[in-house]
Scaffold this motif. Structure first.
Motif, short mmCIF file in Angstrom:
data_model
loop_
_atom_site.label_atom_id
_atom_site.label_comp_id
_atom_site.label_asym_id
_atom_site.label_seq_id
_atom_site.Cartn_x
_atom_site.Cartn_y
_atom_site.Cartn_z
N GLU A 97 9.77 23.38 -22.09
CA GLU A 97 9.39 22.94 -20.75
C GLU A 97 7.93 22.48 -20.71
OE1 GLU A 97 10.28 26.25 -18.17
OE2 GLU A 97 12.42 26.15 -18.65
N PHE A 98 7.05 23.19 -21.40
CA PHE A 98 5.64 22.82 -21.45
C PHE A 98 5.46 21.43 -22.06
CE2 PHE A 98 1.79 22.81 -24.16
CZ PHE A 98 0.82 22.84 -23.17
N LEU A 99 6.10 21.20 -23.20
CA LEU A 99 5.94 19.91 -23.87
C LEU A 99 6.58 18.77 -23.09
CD1 LEU A 99 6.46 20.96 -27.58
CD2 LEU A 99 4.32 20.37 -26.44
N GLY A 126 5.28 14.89 -21.49
CA GLY A 126 5.84 13.64 -21.98
C GLY A 126 6.54 13.69 -23.33
N PHE A 127 6.61 14.85 -23.96
CA PHE A 127 7.28 14.96 -25.25
C PHE A 127 8.80 14.97 -25.05
CE2 PHE A 127 3.15 16.58 -26.24
CZ PHE A 127 2.96 16.37 -27.60
N PRO A 128 9.52 14.46 -26.04
CA PRO A 128 10.99 14.63 -25.98
C PRO A 128 11.33 16.08 -26.29
CG PRO A 128 10.36 13.60 -28.05
CD PRO A 128 9.10 13.72 -27.23
N PRO A 129 12.49 16.55 -25.90
CA PRO A 129 12.88 17.91 -26.26
C PRO A 129 13.02 18.04 -27.78
CG PRO A 129 14.33 17.03 -24.56
CD PRO A 129 13.48 15.90 -25.05
N THR A 183 9.66 9.75 -34.15
CA THR A 183 8.85 9.46 -35.33
C THR A 183 7.53 10.20 -35.24
OG1 THR A 183 7.77 7.55 -34.33
CG2 THR A 183 9.87 7.15 -35.49
N ALA A 184 6.87 10.33 -36.37
CA ALA A 184 5.55 10.95 -36.39
C ALA A 184 4.57 10.15 -35.54
CB ALA A 184 5.05 11.09 -37.82
N ASP A 185 4.68 8.82 -35.58
CA ASP A 185 3.79 7.98 -34.76
C ASP A 185 3.98 8.25 -33.27
OD1 ASP A 185 2.54 6.77 -36.91
OD2 ASP A 185 3.93 5.07 -36.95
N ALA A 186 5.23 8.45 -32.86
CA ALA A 186 5.50 8.74 -31.45
C ALA A 186 4.85 10.06 -31.05
CB ALA A 186 7.00 8.78 -31.18
N LEU A 187 4.94 11.08 -31.92
CA LEU A 187 4.31 12.37 -31.61
C LEU A 187 2.80 12.26 -31.63
CD1 LEU A 187 6.57 14.95 -33.48
CD2 LEU A 187 6.69 14.20 -31.10
N ARG A 188 2.26 11.45 -32.55
CA ARG A 188 0.80 11.27 -32.61
C ARG A 188 0.27 10.67 -31.31
NH1 ARG A 188 1.92 9.26 -37.54
NH2 ARG A 188 1.63 10.81 -39.16
#
Length: 85
Positions: A20-22, A26-29, A53-58
């Motif tokens: 829920e925090f993430l 804006g993070f995906p589950p 992808t790692a780029d999306a998380l970055r």
């Protein structure tokens, strides 16, 4: 698959609270969670995102890195992609 490491997570924090925090920022589950006790004073989790992808998380991780959450300052890093071959 991308992985996110979150350090200094309060031990009593549930998987749902982390999710829920993430998502709030804006993070995906995430798809999987692995917990690390460390020395006991700074537990950590590694979250696996199969559809990201790692780029999306970055692009998202600085939204929560060094944030004060649940009486702790969390440290968030995107882990390098592993070569599974």
């Amino acid at each position: 698959m991308a992985e996110l490491w979150i350090g200094n997570v309060a031990e009593d924090t549930s998987d749902d609270e982390i999710r829920e925090f993430l998502v709030k920022y804006g993070f995906p589950p995430f798809d999987e969670i692995e917990r690390f006790a460390g020395t006991g004073s700074r537990p950590a989790v590694v979250l696996n995102f199969h559809g990201a992808t790692a780029d999306a998380l970055r692009s998202l991780h600085m939204r929560v890195h060094n944030m004060f959450w649940k009486d702790r300052t969390i440290v968030v890093q995107v882990l390098p992609e592993r070569d599974e071959s």
